[in-house]
Design a protein around this motif. Structure first.
Motif: not given
Length: 391
Positions: A280-290, A318-325, A378-385
């Motif tokens: 899950x954690x790596x998918x959240x990282x990838x999700x925000x990045x993509x 967004x497809x991987x972010x919500x379920x992983x989060x 920018x909002x996505x990058x904030x989550x990524x950080x």
């Protein structure tokens, strides 16, 4: 995943899919319905804001109530509120009635967080992201066919899609009542206040640094996604043309159908494999990045083929972010706090739905199209950080 959880996921999928299908049938007609009764573009935007404000207030309360009284009863209450809102929308003969319909729908909008809490109840922690994927599939299926159904029914008047959505919402109530098994586990008496948005509700969960970061990630996901969804139609109208005329409702509908198709592919075919390999954690990282790449690239896109390519990035993100989060949040929350924490997460998403449309409208209204696209990135990058620093 246990046989019990597999059996439960089918009615949950049907319930969420039917609810979201009704919503996607109503969303395309709302601006035109309101304009029919004299609403300005600014007033039309407030229809989104009032729904999100009500959802922000009700999310923690409905989630906490489901912790006390059970998921199934509160899910039915929420669905009945949605049905009532659609019926009132169908019978509207003034702008005030349209606003009242959105108020009723928003103040009872607990379907999604309660459904997520229910999934948490019946699945093991290691299987929750896969289980939450059924909600993503439901979103994809509904966005794939909902706008098309609405486009067909609107020929019979604005009320026709609203009546159809009300019928679907009522069907979801029966589905919940007859198909969804009740979850029984001990829930101790709750000592903290349960009034919506009571500070104690927030402070309790934000004291946990891990949960606090996850909730902040939900907040930035909500900002980015709401910024994109609320501004894309206006952006596309000013940036793209089809057969010599600016993009309109039909072209936007096709694009949303394409996004729905991509969501089905991402969460129906790829999510399980990606979770198994990366977690899950790596998918959240990838999700925000993509997602950041997809939104930011819109600033440099002027042709439709390139637009469709950007959709691959933001749809996957967004497809991987919500379920992983959602999975990570549910694993961190205690068993007796699942509904409240999921409701709080949904409320934070609602904050984005309240504020992001204002920002999007301001930027696009000033024809700052590139700035709008970069703001979503920018909002996505904030989550990524946030997630990258702790991973």
């Amino acid at each position: 995943m246990t046989p019990k959880s597999r059996y439960t996921l089918l009615p949950i999928f049907l319930i969420v899919a039917v609810d979201i299908l009704g919503l996607t049938m109503v969303m395309p007609i709302l601006p035109f319905y309101a304009e029919h009764y004299g609403a300005s573009p600014k007033i039309v935007g407030m229809l989104v804001t009032i729904y999100a404000l009500c959802q922000l207030a009700s999310g923690p309360f409905l989630g906490r109530a489901s912790d006390r009284t059970g998921r199934k009863p509160m899910l039915i209450v929420s669905q009945l509120g949605t049905c009532a809102g659609f019926i009132l929308l169908a019978r509207s003969h003034s702008l005030a009635m349209i606003f009242l319909s959105r108020f009723i729908d928003g103040i009872t909008a607990g379907n999604l967080p309660i459904a997520q809490a229910y999934i948490s109840d019946v699945t093991e922690p290691e299987n929750r992201a896969k289980a939450f994927g059924v909600i993503g599939i439901a979103f994809g299926v509904s966005f794939f066919i909902g706008p098309a159904i609405s486009g067909y029914l609107v020929r019979f008047g604005f009320a026709a899609p609203a009546w159809a959505a009300a019928g679907l919402s009522l069907a979801s109530v029966f589905c919940t009542y007859f198909l969804l098994p009740p979850v029984t586990h001990h829930r101790p008496a709750l000592e903290e206040p349960t009034f919506p948005l009571h500070p104690a509700i927030f402070l309790k969960y934000f004291r946990d640094p891990v949960l606090r970061n996850l909730l902040l990630e939900f907040l930035f996901f909500g900002f980015a996604f709401a910024d994109f969804m609320s501004g894309f139609a206006l952006f596309a109208e000013r940036r793209f043309s089809a057969h010599g005329h600016p993009y309109g409702a039909r072209e936007i509908g096709y694009y949303y159908t394409y996004l729905g198709f991509l969501a089905i592919i991402t969460q129906g075919l790829l999510l399980r494999r990606l979770l198994k390999r990366f977690g899950e954690t790596q998918l959240v990282v990838s999700g925000f990045f993509f997602q950041a790449i997809g939104y930011g690239a819109l600033a440099f896109v002027y042709r439709v083929p390139a637009l469709l390519i950007t959709a691959l990035f933001n749809s996957f993100g967004s497809g991987v972010l919500r379920p992983a989060l959602a999975s990570l949040v549910s694993q961190r929350a205690s068993r007796n706090d699942q509904g409240a924490v999921m409701g709080l997460a949904q409320s934070l998403v609602s904050v984005g739905q309240i504020l992001a449309p204002i920002l999007a409208g301001e930027l696009i209204g000033r024809r700052q199209l590139n700035a709008w696209a970069l703001s979503a990135a920018f909002f996505s990058l904030c989550g990524f950080v946030i997630v990258f620093r702790k991973s």
